[in-house]
Design an enzyme around this catalytic site. Structure first.
Site, PDB file in Angstrom:
ATOM      1  N   ALA A 113       0.868  -1.189   0.000  1.00  0.00           N
ATOM      2  CA  ALA A 113       0.000   0.000   0.000  1.00  0.00           C
ATOM      3  C   ALA A 113       0.902   1.236   0.000  1.00  0.00           C
ATOM      4  O   ALA A 113       0.800   2.115   0.854  1.00  0.00           O
ATOM      5  CB  ALA A 113      -0.970  -0.006   1.177  1.00  0.00           C
TER       6      ALA A 113
ATOM      7  N   HIS B 137       7.035   5.785   1.538  1.00  0.00           N
ATOM      8  CA  HIS B 137       7.839   4.615   1.149  1.00  0.00           C
ATOM      9  C   HIS B 137       8.800   4.983   0.007  1.00  0.00           C
ATOM     10  O   HIS B 137       9.960   4.577   0.009  1.00  0.00           O
ATOM     11  CB  HIS B 137       6.931   3.478   0.650  1.00  0.00           C
ATOM     12  CG  HIS B 137       5.973   2.953   1.679  1.00  0.00           C
ATOM     13  ND1 HIS B 137       4.618   3.157   1.594  1.00  0.00           N
ATOM     14  CD2 HIS B 137       6.178   2.218   2.807  1.00  0.00           C
ATOM     15  CE1 HIS B 137       4.017   2.560   2.620  1.00  0.00           C
ATOM     16  NE2 HIS B 137       4.937   1.993   3.378  1.00  0.00           N
TER      17      HIS B 137
END
Ligand code: AMP
Length: 283
Positions: free
Chosen positions: A32, A37
């Site tokens: 996700a 990230h």
């Protein structure tokens, strides 16, 4: 981007690169993916010759079965984001690949009481599961550098202690929190917030920033008390903890007038979604 599903195939490739003297930057995730990230992937790209991301929703770090079930899974979009960020390798293992001998026979290193504070107090066994999966992933990937976000500040400290206790040959790199324009810390869980919940969630980062201002005038206990009182007045926010602690021990400062090396950490439920955030106070 090359995708690996097995330890064997991944290690064959990484071993060759290590023999050539290449550095391997590793970014473990649960998928996700969002800009938080991707900032880790980009940092790893800057520091290392080769970047490896893993996506594995680790069952052993969830204390509630429901939380594990509800964890968002967006594999196609994740791969597109990683590709666009020029990630070199993606490791997508199954639970059996990570835990071939079962999930329950892990003895974590003794790194002290830090595992029982804050997140550890509210999520039983969580950090044992985190250490279990990070140790296993490091042994599989043979990474030279491990990139983690300071959004999960306690997790970063605990993994650093685990790496030292196990004498793993990997350099820890803690990277800053990436936020939405309005200040909300990016999280895979944010997609589960309603429109109203999303607005309420903004109060978390706002209060952290306010605490950073207040600490210049008041001692940490007063700032902490004021924040807790503030959150308790907001019906939509179910505060689990708000703590101002020393950033190396995660314990309350010995001297109540300490201003240096403090961090404010919080966890709260909004709309049935558990959110965490933190801020370094006067550093
Ligand atoms: P997760 O997929 O939530 O397990 O997170 C994987 C890694 O991304 C962890 O090292 C997190 O700390 C990091 N991360 C998650 N959200 C953010 C963010 N908003 N800013 C920076 N790093 C983050």
């Amino acid at each position: 981007m090359k995708v690996f599903n097995t330890e064997k195939a991944l290690q064959a490739t990484i071993s060759l690169l290590l023999k050539e003297g290449k550095t391997i930057g590793f970014v473990p995730t649960m998928g996700a993916l969002h800009a938080g990230h991707i900032s880790l992937i980009k940092a790893a790209k800057r520091h290392c010759d080769v970047v490896l991301c893993s996506i594995f929703v680790n069952p052993t770090q969830f204390d509630k079965a429901e939380d594990l079930e509800k964890y968002p899974r967006t594999e196609t979009a994740d791969q597109a984001l990683l590709q666009a960020a020029n990630c070199d390798f993606l490791f997508l293992p199954t639970v059996e690949e990570i835990y071939p001998n079962g999930k329950d026979n892990y003895t974590p290193p003794n790194i002290g009481n830090i595992v029982n504070l804050q997140e550890g107090k509210h999520r039983e066994g969580h950090f044992d599961g985190v250490m279990q999966v990070v140790e296993r992933l490091l042994r599989i990937t043979l990474a030279t550098h491990l990139f983690m976000g300071l959004k999960d500040y306690q997790q970063f400290l605990i993994c650093s202690k685990m790496v030292a206790a196990r004498q793993l040959n990997v350099k820890m790199q803690g990277m800053p929190i990436i936020r939405e324009k309005d200040g909300l810390a990016m999280s895979s869980r944010n997609v589960r917030l309603s429109k109203k919940g999303r607005e309420t969630a903004l109060k978390l980062s706002k209060r952290l920033r306010k605490s950073k201002k207040l600490i210049t005038k008041h001692n940490y206990q007063k700032v902490e008390k004021k924040a807790i009182k503030y959150f308790h007045q907001i019906e939509e926010i179910d505060l689990e903890y708000f703590e101002i602690v020393d950033k190396t021990t995660l314990l309350p400062p010995k001297n109540k007038d300490q201003k240096e090396n403090l961090i404010a950490l919080l966890a709260a439920w909004i709309d049935g979604v558990r959110l965490i955030d933190n801020i370094f106070l006067v550093s």
